[in-house]
Design a protein around this motif. Structure first.
Motif, short mmCIF file in Angstrom:
data_model
loop_
_atom_site.label_atom_id
_atom_site.label_comp_id
_atom_site.label_asym_id
_atom_site.label_seq_id
_atom_site.Cartn_x
_atom_site.Cartn_y
_atom_site.Cartn_z
N PHE A 35 0.80 -1.22 0.00
CA PHE A 35 0.00 0.00 0.00
C PHE A 35 0.84 1.27 0.00
O PHE A 35 0.29 2.35 -0.26
CB PHE A 35 -0.91 0.04 1.23
CG PHE A 35 -2.22 -0.67 1.06
CD1 PHE A 35 -3.38 0.04 0.74
CD2 PHE A 35 -2.31 -2.04 1.22
CE1 PHE A 35 -4.59 -0.62 0.59
CE2 PHE A 35 -3.52 -2.70 1.08
CZ PHE A 35 -4.66 -1.99 0.76
N THR A 36 2.12 1.18 0.28
CA THR A 36 2.89 2.41 0.50
C THR A 36 4.16 2.54 -0.33
O THR A 36 4.85 3.55 -0.22
CB THR A 36 3.27 2.53 1.99
OG1 THR A 36 4.08 1.41 2.37
CG2 THR A 36 2.02 2.60 2.88
N ARG A 38 5.62 2.76 -4.11
CA ARG A 38 5.15 3.00 -5.48
C ARG A 38 5.46 1.84 -6.42
O ARG A 38 4.69 1.57 -7.33
CB ARG A 38 5.69 4.31 -6.01
CG ARG A 38 7.20 4.34 -6.21
CD ARG A 38 7.74 5.70 -6.53
NE ARG A 38 7.42 6.10 -7.88
CZ ARG A 38 7.64 7.31 -8.36
NH1 ARG A 38 8.19 8.24 -7.60
NH2 ARG A 38 7.32 7.61 -9.59
N LEU A 41 2.62 -0.57 -5.59
CA LEU A 41 1.31 0.04 -5.85
C LEU A 41 0.97 0.06 -7.34
O LEU A 41 -0.15 -0.26 -7.73
CB LEU A 41 1.28 1.47 -5.33
CG LEU A 41 0.79 1.70 -3.92
CD1 LEU A 41 1.10 3.12 -3.48
CD2 LEU A 41 -0.68 1.40 -3.78
N TRP A 45 -2.85 -1.19 -7.96
CA TRP A 45 -3.81 -0.18 -7.50
C TRP A 45 -4.66 0.35 -8.66
O TRP A 45 -4.59 1.53 -9.01
CB TRP A 45 -3.11 0.95 -6.77
CG TRP A 45 -4.06 1.95 -6.17
CD1 TRP A 45 -4.33 3.20 -6.65
CD2 TRP A 45 -4.88 1.79 -5.01
NE1 TRP A 45 -5.27 3.82 -5.85
CE2 TRP A 45 -5.62 2.96 -4.83
CE3 TRP A 45 -5.07 0.75 -4.10
CZ2 TRP A 45 -6.51 3.15 -3.79
CZ3 TRP A 45 -5.96 0.94 -3.06
CH2 TRP A 45 -6.66 2.13 -2.91
N THR A 54 2.34 6.07 -10.95
CA THR A 54 2.73 7.07 -9.97
C THR A 54 3.63 8.11 -10.61
O THR A 54 4.62 7.77 -11.27
CB THR A 54 3.45 6.40 -8.78
OG1 THR A 54 2.53 5.53 -8.12
CG2 THR A 54 3.98 7.43 -7.79
#
Length: 172
Positions: A35-36, A38, A41, A45, A54
């Protein structure tokens, strides 16, 4: 591995809040990293066939995450989370909203406050989202955009990715 993992999605219109409780078959640190970071993610995500991209991320109180959801035809929908609190690997909170590619908030679109907690127990982690909106209209607009379906697909993508991350013992 996905057997008996809990998932609950509820809407509290009286308080303009969406509450999601989602369990993952992985330890707390790995789920926190998913979740944290990049690099992880961007792998999950977004609801398929969309992908996250990102542009910048600074995971700290006062930092932000600026990213786009990129569609199969190259369309981009930008969002920004401005972190108001970060407590690794247990919790982060932030203000979230749709933006342009430079991170300028689009005030015509819903804005929300996210409070996300991570509770590990052995090889499972419960992630709880409390997403609050300033008014019922913004909450309802988010629901009409297909948020429940999209976040469910996104969480399923993380389910699919976690075994690969565990096997590789990825340390981003």
């Amino acid at each position: 591995m996905k057997n008996n993992l809990s998932y609950d999605f509820s809407v509290d219109k009286k308080n303009n809040v969406i509450i999601i409780k989602r369990e993952f078959a992985a330890d707390q640190q790995l789920v926190w990293d998913a979740f944290t970071k990049r690099e992880i993610l961007d792998q999950w995500w977004a609801p398929k066939p969309w992908q996250a991209k990102t542009k910048s991320m600074d995971l700290k109180t006062g930092g932000h995450w600026l990213y786009a959801m990129v569609g199969p035809n190259g369309e981009e929908h930008w969002s920004r989370t401005s972190y108001t609190e970060v407590q690794p690997p247990k919790r982060f909170a932030g203000d979230d909203g749709f933006t342009d590619s430079e991170g300028n908030i689009n005030k015509d679109m819903p804005q929300s406050k996210w409070d996300v907690t991570f509770t590990g127990q052995e090889e499972r982690t419960l992630v709880e989202f409390h997403i609050s909106y300033p008014d019922t209209r913004q909450l309802e607009d988010t629901i009409k955009m297909g948020f429940k379906e999209g976040i469910t697909m996104t969480m399923n993508s993380l389910d699919e990715l976690l075994p690969t991350l565990q096997q590789k013992k990825v340390s981003y």
